[in-house]
Design an enzyme around this catalytic site. Structure first.
Site, mmCIF file in Angstrom:
data_model
loop_
_atom_site.group_PDB
_atom_site.id
_atom_site.type_symbol
_atom_site.label_atom_id
_atom_site.label_comp_id
_atom_site.label_asym_id
_atom_site.label_seq_id
_atom_site.Cartn_x
_atom_site.Cartn_y
_atom_site.Cartn_z
ATOM 1 N N LYS A 31 0.832 -0.997 -0.013
ATOM 2 C CA LYS A 31 -0.131 -0.009 -0.001
ATOM 3 C C LYS A 31 0.861 1.309 -0.072
ATOM 4 C CE LYS A 31 -3.886 2.053 2.020
ATOM 5 N NZ LYS A 31 -3.625 3.498 1.585
ATOM 6 N N ARG A 70 -16.392 0.883 -2.606
ATOM 7 C CA ARG A 70 -15.503 0.405 -1.454
ATOM 8 C C ARG A 70 -15.761 -1.121 -1.368
ATOM 9 N NH1 ARG A 70 -12.015 3.290 1.767
ATOM 10 N NH2 ARG A 70 -13.273 5.201 1.137
ATOM 11 N N LYS A 111 -7.537 -3.291 3.095
ATOM 12 C CA LYS A 111 -6.321 -2.442 3.473
ATOM 13 C C LYS A 111 -5.855 -2.667 4.781
ATOM 14 C CE LYS A 111 -8.759 1.734 4.411
ATOM 15 N NZ LYS A 111 -8.765 3.342 4.034
#
Length: 511
Positions: free
Chosen positions: A210, A374, A380
């Protein structure tokens, strides 16, 4: 179309808790609105003006004139006044704006006045431009809900879909396709507490770095390249190095999803603020690029050779991405097989953090690209709890912070588009941030009682915190523990802020 029904529906939607009733109210309004009204009605429902900032402060709104007895204002007459206000400048501008605003309010009924004041001050927040409005549009037009949602995703916003759907009927939805050169809303990730949790939820998956950069969507059509942000702003002229990279790839009709980051001499990522400043710079781009060159890192592909790949699985899209983009420009990743041990993913996450990145994103290998959502297929994982919240107000500081707006009131998004305060913090603020936020929040101010400045809920800030604790002082029944400011996220909109439900769900075992 008269303004009165719009003002009434806006109020009723804000006062109604039932989802079905909200959809019914909005659908009725869409049926009453003609296609020519949509460019005004849609933004007004979302609490924003098509003209953007019109330079009207609280002084122009206070002490309104007596309300009109009868509703006569149309949405187009109001829109014309706002356009006139946006064009006012020069000497005497403040007085002229007040005159125009007071004249408009004098022609409005009491309910219309309340709506107009809220619209101008940024306090119309019933969330009518989200999923509820999409469903209402489907009901009003008797169209398939999934088809409407997909069209909105591909068009980038509700407005163009509503205009054509109300004018031409459901058959027009088939014409909304992924088109190289026209940005689509990006897929977003939900949160997970750990890599092991994410792998357990997703099964066969990829664990990817990320990156702490700026999200970009890169379109190439022959020799032309366009670069868009996650909010669909065109920033092509600011990123010549990304354009050069896109033109050097073998394909000539593709759409790539990724991030731009800056790397130091040691190969570690530079701070996000430096990247954001570089992307935001509009002047002397060449010198800025030489001072801080940015590197694109791609993690997905939405189209190749003009073919829409959104419906393919993540694994299939990764194959297409690898065929087009060389490995050094692709995000680092490791694949965990179905039923596999999460240990490899956890080791990859530790290595990613050691390399200076902010965490990992775990992606289901079976998931399609859910543009604008989303999606549950992307999770994440960060080493600390962080939330993207909206600044609702700020308190004037004391001591060395006298004259600066310091203690921030932080809100999470409710389903209806309003915000629930989760707590306050003044921690983590540097002197530079204090100066900046005092100026920025001053621009958003709608009220100042000498102690607290209430602002339009438009500024998103990333907050780190240690957990939640129960508190009857706050509307959600919880407050943040040891909250501190990480950074401001001007690349995000209030609609991108974390929701109350998501915050509570993430801490369900402890609150």
């Amino acid at each position: 179309m008269l303004l009165a029904p719009l003002a009434r529906v806006s109020r009723e939607v804000a006062e109604t808790s039932g989802r079905t009733r909200k959809i019914s109210l909005l659908a009725g309004l869409f049926r009453a609105a003609g296609p020519e009204d949509v460019p005004v009605v849609i933004p007004y429902l979302a609490g924003r003006l098509p003209q953007g900032r019109i330079g009207v402060g609280w002084n122009a709104l206070k002490d309104p004139p007596p309300a009109a007895a009868e509703a006569t204002l149309t949405v187009h007459e109001v829109d014309t006044v706002f356009s006139t206000l946006a064009a006012v400048e020069g000497a005497g501008a403040q007085g002229e704006r007040r005159r125009l605003v007071q004249e408009l309010l004098a022609a409005a009924t009491a309910e219309e006045q309340r709506f107009l004041v809220g619209l101008i001050s940024g306090e119309v927040r019933q969330g009518a431009l989200g999923a509820l409005a999409v469903e209402a549009l489907a009901v009003a037009s008797e169209a398939d809900g999934d088809a409407v949602r997909r069209a909105v995703m591909l068009a980038g916003s509700l407005q163009p879909v509503a205009e054509r759907l109300l004018a031409e009927g459901p058959a027009v939805l088939a014409e909304f396709r992924l088109t190289v050169g026209r940005p689509v809303l990006p897929m977003l990730a939900q949160s997970a507490g750990s890599v092991a949790e994410a792998v357990g939820r997703l099964g066969a998956c990829a664990v990817e770095e990320k990156l702490d950069g700026i999200r970009v969507q890169v379109h190439r059509e022959g020799g032309e390249v366009r670069i868009f942000t996650r909010t669909l702003d065109d920033i092509t002229d600011r990123l010549p190095e990304v354009t050069a990279v896109a033109l050097a790839l073998d394909g000539d009709r593709f759409v790539l999803d990724g991030e731009v980051i800056a790397l130091g001499a040691d190969g570690r990522p530079r701070p996000f603020q430096e990247v954001a400043g570089r992307v935001g710079s509009r002047t002397d781009v060449r010198s800025a690029a030489e001072a801080l060159p940015l590197s694109p890192v791609f993690f997905d592909i939405l189209a190749a050779e003009g073919v829409d790949l959104l419906g393919l699985s993540c694994a299939e899209r990764q194959e297409a991405l690898a065929a087009l983009v060389p490995e050094p420009m692709r995000v680092r990743r490791v694949v965990v097989a179905q039923g596999g041990d999460a240990a490899e993913g956890e080791a990859f996450s530790r290595d990613t953090l050691a390399r200076g990145h902010e965490g990992v994103v775990v992606k289901s290998l079976d998931a399609p690209y859910s543009a604008g959502r989303r999606g549950a297929g992307w999770l994440k994982v960060k080493p600390v709890h962080t939330l993207d919240l909206v600044v609702l107000a700020a308190e004037w500081g004391h001591g060395r912070r006298t004259g600066k707006l310091s203690n921030l009131h932080l809100g999470a998004r409710r389903e209806d588009g309003t915000f629930a305060m989760l707590g306050k913090t003044f921690k983590g603020l540097t002197d530079v941030m204090l100066q900046w936020q005092t100026e920025r929040l001053g621009e958003l101010a709608v009220r100042d009682d000498g102690f607290t400045v209430t602002v339009r809920p438009e500024l998103v800030v990333e907050i780190a915190y240690d957990g939640l604790q129960r508190s009857s002082r706050y509307p959600a029944g919880v407050t943040l523990r040891f909250a501190r400011v990480v950074r401001y996220r001007e690349d995000k909109r209030p609609e991108d802020a974390d929701t109350v439900d998501a915050v509570l769900a993430a801490h369900a075992p402890t609150v």
